[in-house]
Motif scaffolding. Structure first.
Motif, PDB file in Angstrom:
ATOM      1  N   PHE A   1       0.830  -1.199   0.000  1.00 54.30           N
ATOM      2  CA  PHE A   1       0.000   0.000   0.000  1.00 54.30           C
ATOM      3  C   PHE A   1       0.872   1.261   0.000  1.00 54.30           C
ATOM      4  O   PHE A   1       0.649   2.184  -0.780  1.00 54.30           O
ATOM      5  CB  PHE A   1      -0.925  -0.015   1.218  1.00 54.30           C
ATOM      6  N   ALA A   2       1.870   1.287   0.866  1.00 55.94           N
ATOM      7  CA  ALA A   2       2.767   2.455   0.933  1.00 55.94           C
ATOM      8  C   ALA A   2       3.449   2.678  -0.413  1.00 55.94           C
ATOM      9  O   ALA A   2       3.573   3.809  -0.879  1.00 55.94           O
ATOM     10  CB  ALA A   2       3.801   2.272   2.044  1.00 55.94           C
ATOM     11  N   ARG A   3       3.888   1.595  -1.042  1.00 49.31           N
ATOM     12  CA  ARG A   3       4.545   1.708  -2.347  1.00 49.31           C
ATOM     13  C   ARG A   3       3.574   2.260  -3.393  1.00 49.31           C
ATOM     14  O   ARG A   3       3.910   3.174  -4.139  1.00 49.31           O
ATOM     15  CB  ARG A   3       5.083   0.345  -2.777  1.00 49.31           C
ATOM     16  N   ARG A   4       2.355   1.729  -3.436  1.00 49.52           N
ATOM     17  CA  ARG A   4       1.357   2.216  -4.405  1.00 49.52           C
ATOM     18  C   ARG A   4       1.024   3.688  -4.182  1.00 49.52           C
ATOM     19  O   ARG A   4       0.930   4.464  -5.129  1.00 49.52           O
ATOM     20  CB  ARG A   4       0.079   1.377  -4.321  1.00 49.52           C
ATOM     21  N   GLU A   5       0.845   4.059  -2.913  1.00 49.35           N
ATOM     22  CA  GLU A   5       0.533   5.456  -2.600  1.00 49.35           C
ATOM     23  C   GLU A   5       1.660   6.388  -3.053  1.00 49.35           C
ATOM     24  O   GLU A   5       1.417   7.448  -3.604  1.00 49.35           O
ATOM     25  CB  GLU A   5       0.292   5.625  -1.093  1.00 49.35           C
ATOM     26  N   ALA A   6       2.898   5.963  -2.788  1.00 49.83           N
ATOM     27  CA  ALA A   6       4.050   6.781  -3.171  1.00 49.83           C
ATOM     28  C   ALA A   6       4.152   6.908  -4.684  1.00 49.83           C
ATOM     29  O   ALA A   6       4.378   8.001  -5.211  1.00 49.83           O
ATOM     30  CB  ALA A   6       5.329   6.179  -2.597  1.00 49.83           C
ATOM     31  N   GLU A   7       3.972   5.806  -5.380  1.00 53.25           N
ATOM     32  CA  GLU A   7       4.053   5.841  -6.839  1.00 53.25           C
ATOM     33  C   GLU A   7       2.933   6.687  -7.431  1.00 53.25           C
ATOM     34  O   GLU A   7       3.148   7.437  -8.373  1.00 53.25           O
ATOM     35  CB  GLU A   7       4.025   4.420  -7.405  1.00 53.25           C
TER      36      GLU A   7
END
Length: 142
Positions: free
Chosen positions: A65-71
């Motif tokens: 989730f953190a990776r998707r949000e950042a991207e």
């Protein structure tokens, strides 16, 4: 930095805890700062995830989730904001697994800190700043 954090509901709910981490850092107490701030990261991610999805997730799901949000926020995983590198940092360092029977661990790992397995000499002001900057990056991305 702190004011930016508490503008986010998933940080605001931890205001008292995060204030303690900041006060400890300002007082030159890296042990208290690290132990207080580092152990809140998973909860912050969990609250942000729940607010966006209405669901709960285990750690791997929270890191994804953190990776998707950042991207999504930066427009690409190879942006100059380095969302992919930050995701890797969270996975390999902040949430690194450790073996209690293995070699001594660092105060940069939430698991080592939370389980009392981090070497005392790794509780430094530099490491405390890294933890606070990790929280700041999460506040930016989530």
């Amino acid at each position: 930095m702190f004011d930016r954090w508490i503008g986010k509901p998933h940080f605001e709910s931890r205001r008292l805890i995060l204030q303690s981490a900041i006060r400890s850092f300002r007082a030159g107490d890296p042990v208290a700062s690290i132990k207080t701030a580092l152990t809140e990261i998973e909860g912050i991610l969990s609250e942000a995830y729940h607010a966006r999805t209405g669901q709960r997730a285990k750690l791997k799901g929270l890191l994804a989730f953190a990776r998707r949000e950042a991207e999504q926020k930066t427009g690409a995983k190879d942006s100059l904001f380095l969302p992919a590198a930050f995701s890797e940092y969270l996975d390999r360092y902040v949430f690194a697994n450790f073996d209690p029977a293995g070699p001594p661990a660092s105060a940069g790992s939430r698991h080592a800190v939370g389980h009392g397995a981090a070497m005392p000499e790794t509780y430094t002001m530099t490491r405390a700043l890294q933890v606070l900057l990790t929280l700041d990056q999460l506040a930016f991305f989530t």
